[in-house]
Design an enzyme around this catalytic site. Structure first.
Site, PDB file in Angstrom:
ATOM      1  N   ALA A 178      41.076  97.979  24.092  1.00  0.00           N
ATOM      2  CA  ALA A 178      39.678  97.981  24.515  1.00  0.00           C
ATOM      3  C   ALA A 178      39.531  97.823  26.019  1.00  0.00           C
ATOM      4  O   ALA A 178      38.591  98.352  26.613  1.00  0.00           O
ATOM      5  CB  ALA A 178      38.918  96.863  23.799  1.00  0.00           C
ATOM      6  N   THR A 179      40.450  97.117  26.666  1.00  0.00           N
ATOM      7  CA  THR A 179      40.352  96.953  28.115  1.00  0.00           C
ATOM      8  C   THR A 179      40.431  98.298  28.818  1.00  0.00           C
ATOM      9  O   THR A 179      39.633  98.600  29.719  1.00  0.00           O
ATOM     10  CB  THR A 179      41.456  96.009  28.633  1.00  0.00           C
ATOM     11  OG1 THR A 179      41.227  94.694  28.103  1.00  0.00           O
ATOM     12  CG2 THR A 179      41.460  95.936  30.148  1.00  0.00           C
ATOM     13  N   GLN A 215      34.450  92.770  18.832  1.00  0.00           N
ATOM     14  CA  GLN A 215      34.312  91.712  17.836  1.00  0.00           C
ATOM     15  C   GLN A 215      33.406  92.109  16.672  1.00  0.00           C
ATOM     16  O   GLN A 215      33.368  91.413  15.657  1.00  0.00           O
ATOM     17  CB  GLN A 215      33.781  90.436  18.493  1.00  0.00           C
ATOM     18  CG  GLN A 215      34.667  89.861  19.580  1.00  0.00           C
ATOM     19  CD  GLN A 215      35.957  89.256  19.051  1.00  0.00           C
ATOM     20  OE1 GLN A 215      36.063  88.923  17.879  1.00  0.00           O
ATOM     21  NE2 GLN A 215      36.943  89.104  19.915  1.00  0.00           N
ATOM     22  N   SER A 256      38.906  97.957  19.369  1.00  0.00           N
ATOM     23  CA  SER A 256      40.319  97.588  19.424  1.00  0.00           C
ATOM     24  C   SER A 256      40.869  97.426  18.018  1.00  0.00           C
ATOM     25  O   SER A 256      40.193  96.881  17.139  1.00  0.00           O
ATOM     26  CB  SER A 256      40.478  96.276  20.198  1.00  0.00           C
ATOM     27  OG  SER A 256      41.823  95.845  20.205  1.00  0.00           O
ATOM     28  N   HIS A 290      43.599  95.587  16.988  1.00  0.00           N
ATOM     29  CA  HIS A 290      44.180  94.308  16.556  1.00  0.00           C
ATOM     30  C   HIS A 290      43.136  93.244  16.222  1.00  0.00           C
ATOM     31  O   HIS A 290      43.490  92.152  15.777  1.00  0.00           O
ATOM     32  CB  HIS A 290      45.186  93.785  17.594  1.00  0.00           C
ATOM     33  CG  HIS A 290      44.603  93.153  18.811  1.00  0.00           C
ATOM     34  ND1 HIS A 290      44.537  91.790  18.975  1.00  0.00           N
ATOM     35  CD2 HIS A 290      44.095  93.694  19.941  1.00  0.00           C
ATOM     36  CE1 HIS A 290      44.010  91.522  20.158  1.00  0.00           C
ATOM     37  NE2 HIS A 290      43.730  92.654  20.764  1.00  0.00           N
ATOM     38  N   THR A 303      51.582 110.277  25.936  1.00  0.00           N
ATOM     39  CA  THR A 303      51.986 110.552  24.557  1.00  0.00           C
ATOM     40  C   THR A 303      51.440 109.472  23.628  1.00  0.00           C
ATOM     41  O   THR A 303      51.687 108.280  23.831  1.00  0.00           O
ATOM     42  CB  THR A 303      53.521 110.591  24.452  1.00  0.00           C
ATOM     43  OG1 THR A 303      54.024 111.590  25.340  1.00  0.00           O
ATOM     44  CG2 THR A 303      53.952 110.907  23.027  1.00  0.00           C
ATOM     45  N   CYS A 311      42.048  85.699  26.661  1.00  0.00           N
ATOM     46  CA  CYS A 311      42.304  86.462  27.885  1.00  0.00           C
ATOM     47  C   CYS A 311      42.143  85.610  29.133  1.00  0.00           C
ATOM     48  O   CYS A 311      42.678  85.937  30.180  1.00  0.00           O
ATOM     49  CB  CYS A 311      41.360  87.663  27.950  1.00  0.00           C
ATOM     50  SG  CYS A 311      41.506  88.761  26.528  1.00  0.00           S
TER      51      CYS A 311
END
Length: 367
Positions: free
Chosen positions: A73-74, A177, A194, A196, A232, A314
């Site tokens: 996501a960053t 979230q 994201s 994860h 890739t 983070c």
């Protein structure tokens, strides 16, 4: 005790890989190792895996857009902001955005862009009427997260998107979230997600881009991902993300019911703590609470049996009070006496009950 014996209550930081995602990834970690961008038959087979994963990810996003796979996501947020804005742009962000949004917007402001920070209420919500008052007649981008990663508040994203559109701009939503837990904001223009955080693998995320929104790439090279993100792709990571999204879609109601039940249980067992942020406009898998006089750094050091957080993973280790808790009016002392608990699909009632007993006991010893 072993690491796996700890009670895990840090689901905002990351989630366990779902069995379905793990199984989906395995073939592409060894036997089916081919490059999905190769033109031969084996490469085309891997491209089909990637596109099937993309289809599954997109089922949780609005129609009328394209999805670009990223490293997370960053990167998606950086692509959204830097790829759509210039040094002449006017950008507004909420005061409680993730660092990926705040730091990127501040970087662009350093290049000459105008940056407006929208305050939040004591409940941790952007006041739309106040935003209308603060924003100029012309705005290029409003960035607001769907669910705050520290205090769990659910923002009025669709109303802010309407405001952005009325003033000629775009709406970027960090939906990390909320993705897979809540419906995606239907009228957003850019949505970052994201894997994860929804029981998928680390190292992959995506940016959804509404049709007609033009972006410039950040990463140049082979022109993969519709020319917007060279490099890739990993079929294994894509397959895991797609499988996690598919499970999230089918389990959304069941997961929500489980989360709600654990929320009610937590309210009972942490009755002596004060909730930070709105109680109602909130994702109920997040409990951010404080108890005046508790030294959270000592609490976390003393209590090894429970994995929880003092804020965003983070920003951990910075030593600074949370910018989110400051923005809702907490003092530094109150912020430093706050903890964040998060649960999810694999959490149990026993996890909450035992963790509460241990945390409350350790807090009493400190006090």
């Amino acid at each position: 005790m072993s690491l796996t014996d700890a009670i895990y209550l840090d689901f905002q930081a990351t989630t366990r890989l779902a069995n379905e995602a793990f199984d989906a990834m395995l073939p592409y970690l060894n036997a089916h190792f081919w490059n999905p961008h190769s033109a031969h038959r084996l490469g085309r087979a891997m491209k089909a895996v990637v596109e099937n994963a993309r289809d599954n990810v997109e089922t949780l996003l609005p129609s009328g857009g394209q999805t670009i796979f990223t490293s997370g996501a960053t990167e998606a947020i950086n692509l959204a902001i830097k790829g759509s804005m210039t040094s002449q742009s006017v950008i507004a962000v909420s005061a409680i955005e993730h660092a990926a949004v705040l730091d990127t917007a501040e970087w662009l402001a350093g290049q000459g862009a105008t940056l407006i920070v929208l305050p939040v209420t004591a409940d941790g919500l952007v006041d739309v009427a106040e935003a209308e008052r603060l924003l100029p007649e012309r705005i290029d981008l409003i960035a607001v997260m769907q669910v705050n990663n520290e205090i769990g508040t659910i923002q009025p994203v669709e109303a802010l998107a309407d405001l952005a559109h009325a003033r000629g701009g775009l709406l970027l939503c960090d939906a990390v979230q909320g993705y897979g837990r809540l419906p995606a904001p239907a009228n957003a223009d850019l949505i970052a997600v994201s894997a994860h955080k929804i029981y998928g693998p680390k190292g992959i995320g995506a940016l959804w881009v509404r049709d007609g929104v033009k972006l410039s790439p950040l990463i140049h090279g082979g022109g993969q991902e519709q020319g917007l993100r060279s490099g890739t792709l990993s079929p294994a990571l894509c397959a895991g993300f797609g499988a996690a999204a598919k499970v999230a879609r089918t389990r959304m109601e069941a997961d929500a019911a489980q989360i709600a039940a654990l929320w009610q249980l937590s309210r009972t067992h942490f009755a002596g703590w004060t909730i930070n942020g709105s109680v109602d406009a909130r994702y109920h898998g997040n409990l951010n609470i404080r108890r005046d006089g508790v030294d959270v750094a000592r609490l976390m050091s003393d209590l090894r049996e429970v994995a929880f957080s003092a804020g965003s993973a983070c920003a951990s280790g910075s030593g600074r009070p949370s910018h989110v808790l400051r923005a809702i009016g907490l003092s530094d002392a109150q912020a430093k006496s706050s903890i964040r608990l998060g649960w999810g699909r694999y959490s149990t009632e026993e996890d909450i009950i035992v963790a509460a007993r241990l945390i409350n006991g350790a807090a009493e010893e400190i006090l």
